[in-house]
Design an enzyme around this catalytic site. Structure first.
Site, PDB file in Angstrom:
ATOM      1  N   LYS A  71     -14.972  -8.772  -0.452  1.00  0.00           N
ATOM      2  CA  LYS A  71     -15.009  -9.282   0.919  1.00  0.00           C
ATOM      3  C   LYS A  71     -16.430  -9.078   1.419  1.00  0.00           C
ATOM      4  CE  LYS A  71     -12.468  -8.925   5.265  1.00  0.00           C
ATOM      5  NZ  LYS A  71     -11.457  -8.192   6.035  1.00  0.00           N
ATOM      6  N   HIS A  97     -11.747 -14.502   2.051  1.00  0.00           N
ATOM      7  CA  HIS A  97     -12.966 -13.712   1.867  1.00  0.00           C
ATOM      8  C   HIS A  97     -14.103 -14.556   1.298  1.00  0.00           C
ATOM      9  CE1 HIS A  97     -10.352  -9.825   1.802  1.00  0.00           C
ATOM     10  NE2 HIS A  97     -10.233 -10.527   2.911  1.00  0.00           N
ATOM     11  N   ASP A 130       2.349   1.733   3.378  1.00  0.00           N
ATOM     12  CA  ASP A 130       3.289   0.743   3.921  1.00  0.00           C
ATOM     13  C   ASP A 130       4.717   1.248   3.725  1.00  0.00           C
ATOM     14  OD1 ASP A 130       1.105  -0.916   4.322  1.00  0.00           O
ATOM     15  OD2 ASP A 130       1.451  -2.089   2.504  1.00  0.00           O
ATOM     16  N   ASP A 186      -1.550 -13.103   1.238  1.00  0.00           N
ATOM     17  CA  ASP A 186      -2.137 -12.023   2.037  1.00  0.00           C
ATOM     18  C   ASP A 186      -2.541 -12.617   3.377  1.00  0.00           C
ATOM     19  OD1 ASP A 186      -3.173  -9.729   2.974  1.00  0.00           O
ATOM     20  OD2 ASP A 186      -4.992  -9.746   1.750  1.00  0.00           O
ATOM     21  N   GLU A 220      -9.661 -13.580  -2.787  1.00  0.00           N
ATOM     22  CA  GLU A 220      -8.894 -13.977  -1.594  1.00  0.00           C
ATOM     23  C   GLU A 220      -9.549 -15.199  -0.960  1.00  0.00           C
ATOM     24  OE1 GLU A 220      -7.366 -11.119   1.223  1.00  0.00           O
ATOM     25  OE2 GLU A 220      -8.101 -12.338   2.905  1.00  0.00           O
ATOM     26  N   GLU A 251     -10.955  -6.664  -5.377  1.00  0.00           N
ATOM     27  CA  GLU A 251     -10.975  -7.705  -4.331  1.00  0.00           C
ATOM     28  C   GLU A 251     -12.249  -7.588  -3.517  1.00  0.00           C
ATOM     29  OE1 GLU A 251      -7.446  -7.801  -1.937  1.00  0.00           O
ATOM     30  OE2 GLU A 251      -8.456  -8.843  -0.288  1.00  0.00           O
ATOM     31  N   HIS A 269       0.870  -1.174   0.000  1.00  0.00           N
ATOM     32  CA  HIS A 269       0.000   0.000   0.000  1.00  0.00           C
ATOM     33  C   HIS A 269       0.908   1.226   0.000  1.00  0.00           C
ATOM     34  CE1 HIS A 269      -2.457  -2.987   2.251  1.00  0.00           C
ATOM     35  NE2 HIS A 269      -3.472  -2.414   1.671  1.00  0.00           N
ATOM     36  N   ASP A 297      -5.101 -13.624  -3.744  1.00  0.00           N
ATOM     37  CA  ASP A 297      -4.636 -13.499  -2.357  1.00  0.00           C
ATOM     38  C   ASP A 297      -4.743 -14.854  -1.671  1.00  0.00           C
ATOM     39  OD1 ASP A 297      -4.075 -10.852  -2.694  1.00  0.00           O
ATOM     40  OD2 ASP A 297      -5.545 -10.105  -1.239  1.00  0.00           O
ATOM     41  N   MET A 308       2.807  -5.730  -7.666  1.00  0.00           N
ATOM     42  CA  MET A 308       1.461  -5.203  -7.405  1.00  0.00           C
ATOM     43  C   MET A 308       1.533  -4.086  -6.369  1.00  0.00           C
ATOM     44  SD  MET A 308      -1.015  -5.413  -4.780  1.00  0.00           S
ATOM     45  CE  MET A 308      -1.549  -6.925  -3.972  1.00  0.00           C
ATOM     46  N   ASP A 327      -7.030 -14.526   8.000  1.00  0.00           N
ATOM     47  CA  ASP A 327      -5.813 -14.415   7.180  1.00  0.00           C
ATOM     48  C   ASP A 327      -4.720 -15.389   7.622  1.00  0.00           C
ATOM     49  OD1 ASP A 327      -6.982 -12.377   5.670  1.00  0.00           O
ATOM     50  OD2 ASP A 327      -6.110 -10.773   6.879  1.00  0.00           O
ATOM     51  N   ASP A 347     -12.069 -12.286  10.396  1.00  0.00           N
ATOM     52  CA  ASP A 347     -11.112 -12.282   9.279  1.00  0.00           C
ATOM     53  C   ASP A 347      -9.752 -12.785   9.764  1.00  0.00           C
ATOM     54  OD1 ASP A 347      -9.768 -11.618   6.982  1.00  0.00           O
ATOM     55  OD2 ASP A 347      -9.765  -9.468   7.368  1.00  0.00           O
TER      56      ASP A 347
HETATM   57  C1  GLT Z   1      -5.854  -5.787   4.150  1.00  0.00           C
HETATM   58  C2  GLT Z   1      -6.987  -6.642   3.667  1.00  0.00           C
HETATM   59  C3  GLT Z   1      -6.604  -7.454   2.502  1.00  0.00           C
HETATM   60  C4  GLT Z   1      -6.295  -6.633   1.288  1.00  0.00           C
HETATM   61  C5  GLT Z   1      -5.106  -5.790   1.483  1.00  0.00           C
HETATM   62  C6  GLT Z   1      -4.897  -4.943   0.246  1.00  0.00           C
HETATM   63  S1  GLT Z   1      -5.167  -4.850   2.903  1.00  0.00           S
HETATM   64  O1  GLT Z   1      -4.865  -6.572   4.726  1.00  0.00           O
HETATM   65  O2  GLT Z   1      -7.395  -7.491   4.744  1.00  0.00           O
HETATM   66  O3  GLT Z   1      -7.532  -8.439   2.193  1.00  0.00           O
HETATM   67  O4  GLT Z   1      -5.992  -7.520   0.229  1.00  0.00           O
HETATM   68  O5  GLT Z   1      -5.553  -3.727   0.340  1.00  0.00           O
HETATM   69 MN    MN Z   2      -6.605  -9.539   0.539  1.00  0.00          MN
HETATM   70 MN    MN Z   3      -8.390 -11.009   4.437  1.00  0.00          MN
END
Ligand code: GLT
Ligand code: MN
Ligand code: MN
Length: 391
Positions: free
Chosen positions: A190, A227, A64, A294, A224, A188, A61, A252, A95, A264, A262
């Site tokens: 979610k 998501h 970042d 991600d 992702e 993306e 980002h 992702d 990216m 991850d 969430d």
């Molecule tokens: C954040 C989010 C991710 C996105 C990232 C990119 S930021 O961590 O949870 O799913 O892909 O903006």
């Molecule tokens: Mn993501």
């Molecule tokens: Mn996520």
């Protein structure tokens, strides 16, 4: 405890095209109930450590790398130093994206905020972040806009919000074209978190939305794992649809238990079988994109734990890739698949008046069709035994 990184057939190398967001390994372990547990890692340190682990590159980002309120001169210094680290390590930035969710100004979303000033500021911030990404070599621009959604439908007409969303992406495509940048957008989806409900909640919604844009050819998706799983959906099906539409511009990789916050998680750690079928889809299709993670380390970890986590994502991918080769070469699995594929006449249906007439007149052996089984229990057990390492 210092980590031991093994060198074997599953050792990541740059040609595997593994990438990580700076925000992933850099995640300090903050959650809604607790403070950060790890110190912030500098972008340069992250790049060096990931390069040593065999990654291909990092994604970022704007914030970042460049602090939100940096002056132009400060920005240029940070970027110059970062480019030097990339050059020293050979790491790439395929990216880039914009942080449109941390600043309190974005509390009601960015492109769909009710405040037109916020919508305009979001575009300004994204144009600058696009310039930064292109300067670092990025050819994919992810839009996970983050807070485009509501807690109460009293707040916003969802059709107006979708209109603003569309205007913003059309504007950004116009900007990229006007600058002659070699850059494509990946949207993306979610379903929720951080908003109660997020607009365009799944990859399927995004794919439909893309066709309402001015430049659909410039826009694809960034599905992702976590998501789609949060929405209770099968991830490989979302990816298959994106591939089928020629829209899988980015990906992702991570892990997620359905019905939870969430998470991850490290790729493949919670659902190895789902991860296997995803890797199979990508590898069988020779998908050329980056294998981007991600995900972030458990909050329990110190910095050593973060690097074991990073290594683990890549290693699991490579192990699953080898399992795919075994699946494709397994005589019994392939015999069952060939038998299934050989049922009836091969080929696809395609309409013609003559085909329709002959189909209307055709007689089917319905008793035989009703009797037959499909051997999926055997097929799945063989897959499980392969995954569990006894086949
Ligand atoms: C954040 C989010 C991710 C996105 C990232 C990119 S930021 O961590 O949870 O799913 O892909 O903006
Ligand atoms: Mn993501
Ligand atoms: Mn996520």
């Amino acid at each position: 405890m210092s980590q031991r990184i093994s060198q074997d057939a599953y050792t990541p190398r740059p040609e595997h095209h593994f990438t990580f967001g700076l925000w992933t390994v850099g995640n300090p372990g903050r959650d809604p109930f607790g403070e950060p547990v790890r110190p912030l890692l500098s972008p340069a340190h992250i790049v060096r450590r990931l390069a040593a682990l065999g990654a291909y590159g990092v994604n970022l980002h704007d914030e970042d790398l460049v602090p939100r309120d940096a002056t132009a001169a400060e920005r240029d210094t940070v970027v110059r130093e970062f480019k030097q680290v990339l050059a020293d390590t050979g790491m790439k930035v395929p990216m880039a994206t914009t942080n449109l969710f941390s600043d309190p100004a974005f509390r009601d979303g960015a492109f769909t905020s009710n405040d037109a000033r916020v919508r305009a500021y979001a575009l300004q911030k994204t144009m600058k972040a696009i310039d930064l990404g292109v300067e670092l070599g990025a050819t994919t621009y992810v839009l996970w806009v983050g807070r485009e959604g509501v807690e109460t439908n009293a707040a916003k007409d969802p059709r107006a919000a979708l209109g603003w969303y569309r205007d913003a992406i059309n504007f950004l495509c116009g900007y990229v074209l006007s600058q002659d940048y070699d850059l494509r957008f990946a949207l993306e989806a979610k379903p929720n978190e951080p908003r109660g409900d997020i607009f365009l909640p799944t990859t399927g919604h995004m794919l439909a939305f893309i066709h309402t844009l001015d430049h659909p050819e410039m826009v694809g998706v960034n599905p992702e794992v976590a998501h789609e799983r949060m929405a209770g959906l099968d991830f490989s099906h979302a990816v298959a649809q994106a591939l089928d539409a020629g829209k899988l511009f980015h990906l992702d990789l991570n892990g997620q238990q359905p019905g939870r916050f969430d998470q991850d998680l490290r790729f493949g750690s919670d659902d190895p079988k789902g991860a296997f079928f995803l890797v199979k889809l990508l590898e069988d299709g020779r998908w050329p994109g980056m294998r981007h993670f991600d995900s972030h380390a458990y909050r329990t970890e110190d910095e050593d734990g973060v690097w074991s986590f990073a290594h683990g994502n890549m290693r699991t991918y490579l192990i699953l890739k080898e399992k795919v080769e075994r699946f494709n070469a397994d005589p019994e699995i392939q015999r069952i698949l060939a038998e299934l594929g050989g049922r009836g006449e091969a080929g696809r249906v395609s309409f013609s008046p003559q085909q329709a007439r002959s189909l209307r007149d055709r007689t089917f052996d319905l008793p035989a069709m009703r009797r037959q089984g499909y051997a999926y229990e055997r097929l799945d057990q063989l897959t499980m035994e392969l995954l569990l390492g006894v086949r």
